[in-house]
Design a protein around this motif. Structure first.
Motif, short mmCIF file in Angstrom:
data_model
loop_
_atom_site.label_atom_id
_atom_site.label_comp_id
_atom_site.label_asym_id
_atom_site.label_seq_id
_atom_site.Cartn_x
_atom_site.Cartn_y
_atom_site.Cartn_z
N ARG A 30 0.84 -1.20 0.00
CA ARG A 30 0.00 0.00 0.00
C ARG A 30 0.88 1.25 0.00
NH1 ARG A 30 -2.52 -0.55 4.68
NH2 ARG A 30 -3.96 -2.06 3.82
N GLN A 31 1.92 1.27 0.86
CA GLN A 31 2.83 2.41 0.93
C GLN A 31 3.56 2.64 -0.40
OE1 GLN A 31 5.41 1.43 4.20
NE2 GLN A 31 4.00 2.23 5.74
N LEU A 32 3.78 1.55 -1.13
CA LEU A 32 4.49 1.66 -2.41
C LEU A 32 3.56 2.02 -3.56
CD1 LEU A 32 6.89 -1.41 -2.10
CD2 LEU A 32 7.45 1.01 -1.75
N GLY A 33 2.27 2.17 -3.27
CA GLY A 33 1.34 2.61 -4.29
C GLY A 33 0.70 1.52 -5.12
N PHE A 34 0.80 0.27 -4.70
CA PHE A 34 0.13 -0.82 -5.41
C PHE A 34 -1.38 -0.68 -5.21
CE2 PHE A 34 4.31 -2.73 -5.11
CZ PHE A 34 4.41 -3.50 -6.26
N GLY A 35 -2.16 -0.99 -6.23
CA GLY A 35 -3.61 -0.98 -6.13
C GLY A 35 -4.11 -2.11 -5.26
N THR A 36 -5.39 -2.07 -4.91
CA THR A 36 -5.93 -3.06 -3.97
C THR A 36 -5.86 -4.49 -4.50
OG1 THR A 36 -8.16 -2.58 -4.76
CG2 THR A 36 -7.45 -1.43 -2.79
N ILE A 37 -6.06 -4.69 -5.79
CA ILE A 37 -5.97 -6.05 -6.34
C ILE A 37 -4.55 -6.58 -6.22
CG2 ILE A 37 -6.12 -7.43 -8.46
CD1 ILE A 37 -8.54 -5.63 -9.21
N ALA A 43 -0.33 -10.17 -0.76
CA ALA A 43 -0.65 -10.75 0.54
C ALA A 43 -0.92 -12.25 0.43
CB ALA A 43 -1.86 -10.03 1.15
N THR A 44 -1.61 -12.66 -0.63
CA THR A 44 -1.89 -14.08 -0.85
C THR A 44 -0.61 -14.85 -1.11
OG1 THR A 44 -4.10 -13.56 -1.66
CG2 THR A 44 -3.20 -15.73 -2.25
N SER A 45 0.28 -14.27 -1.91
CA SER A 45 1.58 -14.92 -2.19
C SER A 45 2.38 -15.10 -0.91
CB SER A 45 2.37 -14.11 -3.22
OG SER A 45 1.70 -14.11 -4.46
N ILE A 46 2.39 -14.07 -0.07
CA ILE A 46 3.09 -14.17 1.21
C ILE A 46 2.48 -15.29 2.05
CG2 ILE A 46 3.51 -12.99 3.42
CD1 ILE A 46 3.69 -10.36 1.72
N SER A 47 1.15 -15.36 2.09
CA SER A 47 0.48 -16.42 2.87
C SER A 47 0.90 -17.80 2.39
CB SER A 47 -1.04 -16.31 2.73
OG SER A 47 -1.53 -15.20 3.41
N GLU A 48 0.91 -17.98 1.08
CA GLU A 48 1.28 -19.29 0.51
C GLU A 48 2.73 -19.65 0.85
OE1 GLU A 48 -0.66 -21.48 -0.82
OE2 GLU A 48 -2.44 -20.26 -1.07
N LEU A 49 3.64 -18.71 0.67
CA LEU A 49 5.06 -18.97 0.95
C LEU A 49 5.29 -19.23 2.44
CD1 LEU A 49 6.62 -16.27 -1.39
CD2 LEU A 49 6.58 -18.75 -1.78
N ALA A 50 4.66 -18.41 3.29
CA ALA A 50 4.83 -18.57 4.74
C ALA A 50 4.21 -19.88 5.21
CB ALA A 50 4.22 -17.39 5.47
N VAL A 129 12.80 -19.23 -2.09
CA VAL A 129 11.94 -18.75 -3.16
C VAL A 129 12.02 -17.23 -3.17
CG1 VAL A 129 9.58 -18.66 -4.06
CG2 VAL A 129 10.34 -20.69 -2.80
N VAL A 130 12.27 -16.66 -4.36
CA VAL A 130 12.32 -15.20 -4.51
C VAL A 130 11.33 -14.82 -5.60
CG1 VAL A 130 13.75 -13.20 -5.06
CG2 VAL A 130 14.77 -15.15 -3.87
N VAL A 131 10.39 -13.93 -5.25
CA VAL A 131 9.40 -13.47 -6.21
C VAL A 131 9.34 -11.95 -6.20
CG1 VAL A 131 8.01 -15.58 -6.06
CG2 VAL A 131 7.49 -13.66 -4.55
N VAL A 132 8.93 -11.38 -7.33
CA VAL A 132 8.85 -9.92 -7.45
C VAL A 132 7.53 -9.56 -8.11
CG1 VAL A 132 9.86 -7.85 -8.52
CG2 VAL A 132 11.36 -9.67 -7.67
N LYS A 133 6.92 -8.50 -7.60
CA LYS A 133 5.76 -7.88 -8.25
C LYS A 133 6.16 -6.45 -8.59
CE LYS A 133 1.60 -8.19 -9.72
NZ LYS A 133 1.38 -9.12 -10.83
N TRP A 134 6.02 -6.10 -9.87
CA TRP A 134 6.38 -4.75 -10.34
C TRP A 134 5.17 -3.85 -10.31
CZ3 TRP A 134 11.23 -3.84 -10.13
CH2 TRP A 134 12.15 -4.87 -10.35
N ASN A 135 5.39 -2.57 -9.98
CA ASN A 135 4.30 -1.62 -9.88
C ASN A 135 4.31 -0.58 -10.99
OD1 ASN A 135 1.98 -0.50 -8.75
ND2 ASN A 135 3.12 0.89 -7.45
#
Length: 142
Positions: A30-37, A43-50, A129-135
Motif C-alpha cells: 500500500r505504501q508503495l502505491g500498489f492498487g488493492t488487487i 498478501a496471498t503470495s506471502i500467505s502461501e510462501l509462509a 523462493v524469490v518473487v517480485v511484483k512490479w508496480n
C-alpha cells in the motif's frame, strides 16, 4: 514515500506469524502505491510462501523489500527455510500437486500472481523462493 520503506524480515515459527507477514506485506505494498488487487495478490503470495515454511520446514523467514530496477518500483518477497527441501521442484510446480492434502495451489499460484519467480531447493538443505511484483515507474511523492 517508498524510500521510507525498508526491508522487513518476519520469522515464521507459528501459524500466527503467517498473518503477521501477510499484514506487513499488505501495508508495504500500500505504501508503495500498489492498487488493492495487487495488494491482495502480494498478501496471498506471502500467505502461501509462509504457510509452506510453517507446514514443511517448521521455521524460516519471509523478507519483504522494495526494489527498483531500471526506474521501476517493485516489491520482492524472499522465503527461506532450512527444512527438508523439495525433492522434485517440477512436480511441486504442477497445479493440483500437494503432499499435505491441500489444494495444491501454493507455488503454482504464487508463480501466476507475481511477475518474477525463482526457486532453489536442495533435499536436506532447505528451500529459497524469490518473487517480485512490479508496480511501474517511480513517481515523485510516492
Amino acid at each position: 514515500m517508498w524510500q521510507s520503506c525498508g526491508p522487513e524480515t518476519i520469522k515464521i515459527e507459528r501459524e500466527a506469524d503467517i498473518v503477521t507477514a501477510r499484514q506487513v506485506g499488505r501495508n508495504m505494498s500500500r505504501q508503495l502505491g500498489f492498487g488493492t488487487i495487487m495488494q491482495s495478490r502480494i498478501a496471498t503470495s506471502i500467505s502461501e510462501l509462509a504457510r509452506n515454511i510453517y507446514l514443511y520446514a517448521g521455521s524460516g523467514t519471509i523478507t519483504i523489500a522494495p526494489i527498483v530496477r531500471n526506474g521501476v518500483l517493485g516489491l520482492q518477497l524472499t522465503a527461506i527455510d532450512a527444512g527438508p527441501g523439495i525433492p522434485d521442484i517440477r512436480k511441486a510446480m504442477e497445479d493440483g500437486y500437494s503432499t499435505s492434502g491441500a489444494l495444491g495451489a501454493g507455488l503454482p499460484g504464487v508463480r501466476r500472481m507475481m511477475d518474477e519467480f525463482e526457486i532453489h531447493s536442495s533435499p536436506g538443505e532447505g528451500t529459497r523462493v524469490v518473487v517480485v511484483k512490479w508496480n511501474g515507474p517511480i513517481e515523485e511523492g510516492v
